[in-house]
Write a protein that holds these residues in place. Structure first.
Motif, PDB file in Angstrom:
ATOM      1  N   ASN A   1       0.832  -1.213   0.000  1.00 31.12           N
ATOM      2  CA  ASN A   1       0.000   0.000   0.000  1.00 31.12           C
ATOM      3  C   ASN A   1       0.864   1.259   0.000  1.00 31.12           C
ATOM      4  OD1 ASN A   1      -2.844   0.985   0.219  1.00 31.12           O
ATOM      5  ND2 ASN A   1      -2.031   1.972   2.050  1.00 31.12           N
ATOM      6  N   LEU A   2       1.953   1.239   0.769  1.00 26.62           N
ATOM      7  CA  LEU A   2       2.829   2.412   0.819  1.00 26.62           C
ATOM      8  C   LEU A   2       3.532   2.637  -0.517  1.00 26.62           C
ATOM      9  CD1 LEU A   2       4.399   1.925   4.367  1.00 26.62           C
ATOM     10  CD2 LEU A   2       2.497   3.402   3.713  1.00 26.62           C
ATOM     11  N   LEU A   3       3.953   1.564  -1.173  1.00 24.68           N
ATOM     12  CA  LEU A   3       4.598   1.707  -2.475  1.00 24.68           C
ATOM     13  C   LEU A   3       3.622   2.174  -3.548  1.00 24.68           C
ATOM     14  CD1 LEU A   3       6.908  -1.445  -2.558  1.00 24.68           C
ATOM     15  CD2 LEU A   3       7.618   0.933  -2.361  1.00 24.68           C
ATOM     16  N   LEU A   4       2.364   1.790  -3.401  1.00 21.16           N
ATOM     17  CA  LEU A   4       1.360   2.163  -4.393  1.00 21.16           C
ATOM     18  C   LEU A   4       0.994   3.641  -4.283  1.00 21.16           C
ATOM     19  CD1 LEU A   4      -0.560   1.052  -6.607  1.00 21.16           C
ATOM     20  CD2 LEU A   4      -2.239   0.667  -4.803  1.00 21.16           C
ATOM     21  N   PHE A   5       0.835   4.142  -3.051  1.00 18.19           N
ATOM     22  CA  PHE A   5       0.351   5.503  -2.857  1.00 18.19           C
ATOM     23  C   PHE A   5       1.452   6.504  -2.513  1.00 18.19           C
ATOM     24  CE2 PHE A   5      -3.524   3.054  -2.228  1.00 18.19           C
ATOM     25  CZ  PHE A   5      -4.465   3.826  -2.879  1.00 18.19           C
ATOM     26  N   GLY A   6       2.492   6.060  -1.820  1.00 18.95           N
ATOM     27  CA  GLY A   6       3.512   6.985  -1.356  1.00 18.95           C
ATOM     28  C   GLY A   6       4.186   7.794  -2.446  1.00 18.95           C
ATOM     29  N   PRO A   7       4.772   7.149  -3.475  1.00 20.39           N
ATOM     30  CA  PRO A   7       5.467   7.917  -4.516  1.00 20.39           C
ATOM     31  C   PRO A   7       4.562   8.901  -5.254  1.00 20.39           C
ATOM     32  CG  PRO A   7       6.108   5.605  -4.603  1.00 20.39           C
ATOM     33  CD  PRO A   7       4.977   5.695  -3.646  1.00 20.39           C
ATOM     34  N   VAL A   8       3.337   8.450  -5.641  1.00 25.45           N
ATOM     35  CA  VAL A   8       2.452   9.362  -6.381  1.00 25.45           C
ATOM     36  C   VAL A   8       2.002  10.516  -5.482  1.00 25.45           C
ATOM     37  CG1 VAL A   8       1.650   7.608  -7.989  1.00 25.45           C
ATOM     38  CG2 VAL A   8       0.416   7.939  -5.852  1.00 25.45           C
ATOM     39  N   MET A   9       1.885  10.263  -4.178  1.00 26.95           N
ATOM     40  CA  MET A   9       1.506  11.331  -3.261  1.00 26.95           C
ATOM     41  C   MET A   9       2.609  12.381  -3.158  1.00 26.95           C
ATOM     42  SD  MET A   9       0.201  10.948   0.658  1.00 26.95           S
ATOM     43  CE  MET A   9      -1.212  10.000   0.129  1.00 26.95           C
ATOM     44  N   LEU A  10       3.847  11.928  -3.093  1.00 23.86           N
ATOM     45  CA  LEU A  10       4.968  12.872  -3.037  1.00 23.86           C
ATOM     46  C   LEU A  10       5.088  13.667  -4.333  1.00 23.86           C
ATOM     47  CD1 LEU A  10       7.641  10.627  -1.266  1.00 23.86           C
ATOM     48  CD2 LEU A  10       6.338  12.524  -0.276  1.00 23.86           C
ATOM     49  N   ILE A  11       4.894  12.994  -5.469  1.00 21.69           N
ATOM     50  CA  ILE A  11       4.957  13.687  -6.759  1.00 21.69           C
ATOM     51  C   ILE A  11       3.853  14.730  -6.855  1.00 21.69           C
ATOM     52  CG2 ILE A  11       4.681  13.385  -9.258  1.00 21.69           C
ATOM     53  CD1 ILE A  11       5.968  10.610  -8.909  1.00 21.69           C
ATOM     54  N   ALA A  12       2.619  14.329  -6.501  1.00 24.92           N
ATOM     55  CA  ALA A  12       1.491  15.265  -6.588  1.00 24.92           C
ATOM     56  C   ALA A  12       1.671  16.439  -5.637  1.00 24.92           C
ATOM     57  CB  ALA A  12       0.182  14.529  -6.280  1.00 24.92           C
ATOM     58  N   ALA A  13       2.151  16.166  -4.406  1.00 24.35           N
ATOM     59  CA  ALA A  13       2.355  17.252  -3.441  1.00 24.35           C
ATOM     60  C   ALA A  13       3.411  18.233  -3.936  1.00 24.35           C
ATOM     61  CB  ALA A  13       2.757  16.667  -2.086  1.00 24.35           C
ATOM     62  N   THR A  14       4.457  17.720  -4.564  1.00 24.79           N
ATOM     63  CA  THR A  14       5.500  18.600  -5.106  1.00 24.79           C
ATOM     64  C   THR A  14       4.949  19.488  -6.218  1.00 24.79           C
ATOM     65  OG1 THR A  14       7.180  16.928  -4.573  1.00 24.79           O
ATOM     66  CG2 THR A  14       7.786  18.653  -6.151  1.00 24.79           C
ATOM     67  N   ILE A  15       4.188  18.871  -7.135  1.00 23.92           N
ATOM     68  CA  ILE A  15       3.613  19.643  -8.240  1.00 23.92           C
ATOM     69  C   ILE A  15       2.650  20.709  -7.712  1.00 23.92           C
ATOM     70  CG2 ILE A  15       2.134  19.505 -10.283  1.00 23.92           C
ATOM     71  CD1 ILE A  15       3.228  16.685 -10.754  1.00 23.92           C
ATOM     72  N   LEU A  16       1.803  20.324  -6.754  1.00 22.21           N
ATOM     73  CA  LEU A  16       0.821  21.263  -6.213  1.00 22.21           C
ATOM     74  C   LEU A  16       1.497  22.385  -5.426  1.00 22.21           C
ATOM     75  CD1 LEU A  16      -1.908  18.722  -5.042  1.00 22.21           C
ATOM     76  CD2 LEU A  16      -2.029  20.269  -7.004  1.00 22.21           C
ATOM     77  N   ALA A  17       2.567  22.052  -4.698  1.00 20.74           N
ATOM     78  CA  ALA A  17       3.285  23.083  -3.935  1.00 20.74           C
ATOM     79  C   ALA A  17       3.890  24.126  -4.865  1.00 20.74           C
ATOM     80  CB  ALA A  17       4.368  22.434  -3.079  1.00 20.74           C
ATOM     81  N   ILE A  18       4.390  23.687  -6.015  1.00 17.79           N
ATOM     82  CA  ILE A  18       4.951  24.632  -6.986  1.00 17.79           C
ATOM     83  C   ILE A  18       3.852  25.432  -7.676  1.00 17.79           C
ATOM     84  CG2 ILE A  18       6.269  24.806  -9.139  1.00 17.79           C
ATOM     85  CD1 ILE A  18       7.801  22.282  -8.245  1.00 17.79           C
ATOM     86  N   ALA A  19       2.744  24.743  -8.047  1.00 19.80           N
ATOM     87  CA  ALA A  19       1.676  25.404  -8.785  1.00 19.80           C
ATOM     88  C   ALA A  19       0.956  26.456  -7.940  1.00 19.80           C
ATOM     89  CB  ALA A  19       0.675  24.361  -9.297  1.00 19.80           C
ATOM     90  N   PHE A  20       0.799  26.190  -6.633  1.00 22.87           N
ATOM     91  CA  PHE A  20       0.059  27.111  -5.758  1.00 22.87           C
ATOM     92  C   PHE A  20       0.999  27.860  -4.805  1.00 22.87           C
ATOM     93  CE2 PHE A  20      -3.070  24.035  -7.127  1.00 22.87           C
ATOM     94  CZ  PHE A  20      -4.224  24.775  -7.295  1.00 22.87           C
ATOM     95  N   ARG A  21       2.253  28.028  -5.202  1.00 26.30           N
ATOM     96  CA  ARG A  21       3.241  28.647  -4.316  1.00 26.30           C
ATOM     97  C   ARG A  21       2.892  30.090  -3.954  1.00 26.30           C
ATOM     98  NH1 ARG A  21       5.163  28.210  -9.397  1.00 26.30           N
ATOM     99  NH2 ARG A  21       5.930  30.096 -10.462  1.00 26.30           N
ATOM    100  N   SER A  22       2.095  30.753  -4.777  1.00 26.15           N
ATOM    101  CA  SER A  22       1.782  32.159  -4.506  1.00 26.15           C
ATOM    102  C   SER A  22       0.884  32.336  -3.289  1.00 26.15           C
ATOM    103  CB  SER A  22       1.115  32.790  -5.735  1.00 26.15           C
ATOM    104  OG  SER A  22      -0.090  32.100  -6.053  1.00 26.15           O
ATOM    105  N   VAL A  23       0.128  31.303  -2.905  1.00 20.84           N
ATOM    106  CA  VAL A  23      -0.791  31.440  -1.767  1.00 20.84           C
ATOM    107  C   VAL A  23      -0.422  30.508  -0.612  1.00 20.84           C
ATOM    108  CG1 VAL A  23      -2.717  32.195  -3.195  1.00 20.84           C
ATOM    109  CG2 VAL A  23      -2.377  29.750  -2.780  1.00 20.84           C
ATOM    110  N   LEU A  24       0.651  29.729  -0.762  1.00 18.77           N
ATOM    111  CA  LEU A  24       1.030  28.772   0.278  1.00 18.77           C
ATOM    112  C   LEU A  24       2.228  29.286   1.065  1.00 18.77           C
ATOM    113  CD1 LEU A  24       0.764  25.363  -1.654  1.00 18.77           C
ATOM    114  CD2 LEU A  24      -0.924  26.405  -0.136  1.00 18.77           C
ATOM    115  N   HIS A  25       2.131  29.250   2.381  1.00 24.62           N
ATOM    116  CA  HIS A  25       3.250  29.560   3.247  1.00 24.62           C
ATOM    117  C   HIS A  25       4.088  28.300   3.460  1.00 24.62           C
ATOM    118  CE1 HIS A  25       1.775  33.547   3.972  1.00 24.62           C
ATOM    119  NE2 HIS A  25       0.594  33.076   4.396  1.00 24.62           N
ATOM    120  N   PRO A  26       5.312  28.422   3.953  1.00 28.09           N
ATOM    121  CA  PRO A  26       6.143  27.232   4.191  1.00 28.09           C
ATOM    122  C   PRO A  26       5.462  26.182   5.062  1.00 28.09           C
ATOM    123  CG  PRO A  26       7.470  29.209   4.342  1.00 28.09           C
ATOM    124  CD  PRO A  26       6.066  29.670   4.181  1.00 28.09           C
TER     125      PRO A  26
END
Length: 526
Positions: free
Chosen positions: A399-424
């Motif tokens: 379960n961790l191998l199935l969801f973990g990598p895609v979750m990290l990839i998606a979180a990275t993409i979203l953090a970059i895409a919404f960086r203008s409104v997200l604090h650290p």
């Protein structure tokens, strides 16, 4: 006829487990069977309420018309098609009992017809909630003649026939086409996953279609009629067209008879094709690779997971949705921020993204079925000389191998895409809180499934779609989403996500330590 009735009853009992609920002396097994029926009941009530609401809304706004019948018949048919394609071969061409049945004084026609009727009854259970409430609402508004009621019930019972034929035939043909392929499991799983994704995309667009129906009944009706003409026949017959009634009813019955005849004539050929396998020619053993016990157990669990089409379809959708969320966030981030800013929720962007990721990652963990998927081979895991703790950790690792990598990839993409409104702190919470929720759902899934195992299954669908532990985990995960979403969306502070991540790790650690401590006893009790 008596043999047909007996076989149909046996197949229906094996699918819905009525005999287990009535006669089983194992309280845990009986509870699992009841939970499976409860899950079907919840789905039926949900779809019934949706059908009645949509029909009443259209009748109130547009007057009595064909539109509700057209819409509900199309939705019911699509749902039946998906169900038939995902489990048609498991019922129609299942050959676990082939030798037993062929050795009994029962005609092949009786066996085929019994399997078809059993699958039809399953499809009917899922399609009736779409159509019966629609007919009730129509009867309240239009007050039709008495002949409408038996005619409508007959047509409702015939609605699943065509989708069942198309879906199960496609399922069987896919299995036959790739029966001798080395990677037949991976190929068939991929095809069914893509098909299911198309269905989910259609379900996502359905609210927009319903909204358009309210404003353009005639246009949408013409479109649906061109896409699926039987829905038009059903709708026209429902409001009094006798030719449409005859065309729909007699056509469905004729197709059913033709399909059963074809299945009867080709059953042995299908059996030969589906039971044949891939064989390597000129095989030579040139060397063996050695791995640790942990690595070997992980490979076994991964192979078991990807070899089960039903298991893959029931769980991998969440991982795909997380990845699609990241891609959609990168493409439509500006538009999303404009929409949030228009309603004063721009600061809540991080919380919304976190909640969606948690929902996708925890809705159906593989661990809620991992123990049950051992089935009757559980004795192998009990007798092999490796610690039970390694065995449980391998199941959690899938379960961790199935969801973990895609979750990290998606979180990275979203953090970059919404960086203008997200604090650290928001960015850190976007990584830590979904990961904490994933870990919590993973260990909780193993705990629930170990206490509610279902090892005497005949088809994998019984475990991954009808298992009591799967339903319990869905409820637990809904609760987890609710508990995390409310504080994050209300307070709109980055530290809230970090605090919730720390709080989620407390039950996660407790459950994990309990599993590792009692691993041997858990395996012994299965």
């Amino acid at each position: 006829m008596r043999a047909l009735w007996i076989l149909v009853k046996l197949y229906v009992n094996s699918i819905f487990r009525f005999s287990v609920m009535r006669h089983s002396k194992d309280a845990r097994e009986k509870k699992n069977a009841i939970m499976g029926v409860v899950a079907i009941g919840i789905i039926a009530v949900t779809y019934g309420f949706m059908s009645a609401t949509n029909a009443a809304s259209i009748f109130l706004l547009q007057g009595v018309s064909e539109a509700p019948f057209l819409l509900m018949c199309t939705m019911a048919s699509v749902f039946a098609l998906v169900m038939a394609f995902s489990q048609g071969s498991a019922t129609l061409s299942a050959f676990q009992d082939f030798d037993t049945l062929m050795g009994m004084p029962v005609r092949t026609t009786t066996v085929v017809l019994a399997r078809f009727l059993a699958l039809y009854l399953v499809e009917a259970v899922y399609t009736l909630p779409f159509l019966l409430p629609c007919g009730v609402v129509y009867a309240i508004f239009a007050k039709p003649a008495l002949w409408f009621y038996p005619a409508y019930v007959l047509m409702v019972l015939l609605v699943p026939v065509l989708p069942l034929i198309v879906g199960s035939a496609a399922d069987i043909l896919v299995g036959v086409a790739f029966a001798k392929s080395k990677h037949k499991k991976a190929i068939t799983s991929t095809i069914k996953t893509v098909f299911l994704l198309v269905f989910i995309a259609g379900a996502y667009l359905m609210p927009r279609l319903t909204k358009r129906i309210f404003s353009d009944v005639e246009g949408i009706s013409r479109t649906l009629s061109r896409i699926y003409p039987p829905a038009q026949w059903f709708a026209a017959a429902s409001i009094g067209s006798v030719p449409s009634f005859l065309l729909f009813s007699l056509g469905s019955i004729a197709l059913c008879a033709l399909y059963v005849w074809i299945l009867n004539r080709s059953l042995l050929w299908v059996h030969d094709r589906l039971t044949s396998g891939y064989h390597v020619r000129n095989y030579r053993l040139s060397g063996l690779r050695r791995h640790s016990v942990s690595h070997a157990l992980l490979m076994i669990e991964l192979k078991r997971f990807f070899d089960s089409t039903a298991w893959v379809l029931n769980t991998i959708i969440g991982a795909i949705m997380i990845l699609l969320l990241g891609i959609a966030g990168a493409v439509f981030s500006k538009r999303a921020l404009d929409i949030l800013a228009s309603v004063g929720m721009e600061r809540a962007a991080g919380g919304i993204l976190i909640c969606v990721m948690i929902f996708c990652a925890t809705l159906s963990p593989t661990t809620s079925s991992a123990v049950s998927m051992e089935g009757k081979r559980i004795w192998i895991s009990k007798h092999l000389p490796f610690p039970a703790a390694l065995w449980l950790r391998a199941k959690m690792a899938v379960n961790l191998l199935l969801f973990g990598p895609v979750m990290l990839i998606a979180a990275t993409i979203l953090a970059i895409a919404f960086r203008s409104v997200l604090h650290p702190a928001d960015v850190l919470g976007m990584f830590l809180l979904p990961i904490a929720a994933l870990l919590c759902s993973t260990v909780t899934g193993i705990l629930v499934n170990a206490n509610m195992p279902r090892l005497n299954w005949k088809t994998e669908t019984e475990v991954v779609k009808q298992g009591g532990s799967v339903l319990i985990m869905m409820l637990i995960c809904f609760g987890m989403v609710l508990v995390t979403a409310v504080p994050v969306l209300i307070l709109r502070q980055g530290w809230v996500a970090l605090a919730l991540a720390a709080l989620l790790m407390i039950p996660t650690v407790i459950i994990y330590c309990k599993l590792m401590r009692d691993a041997e006893q858990i395996r012994l009790n299965l």
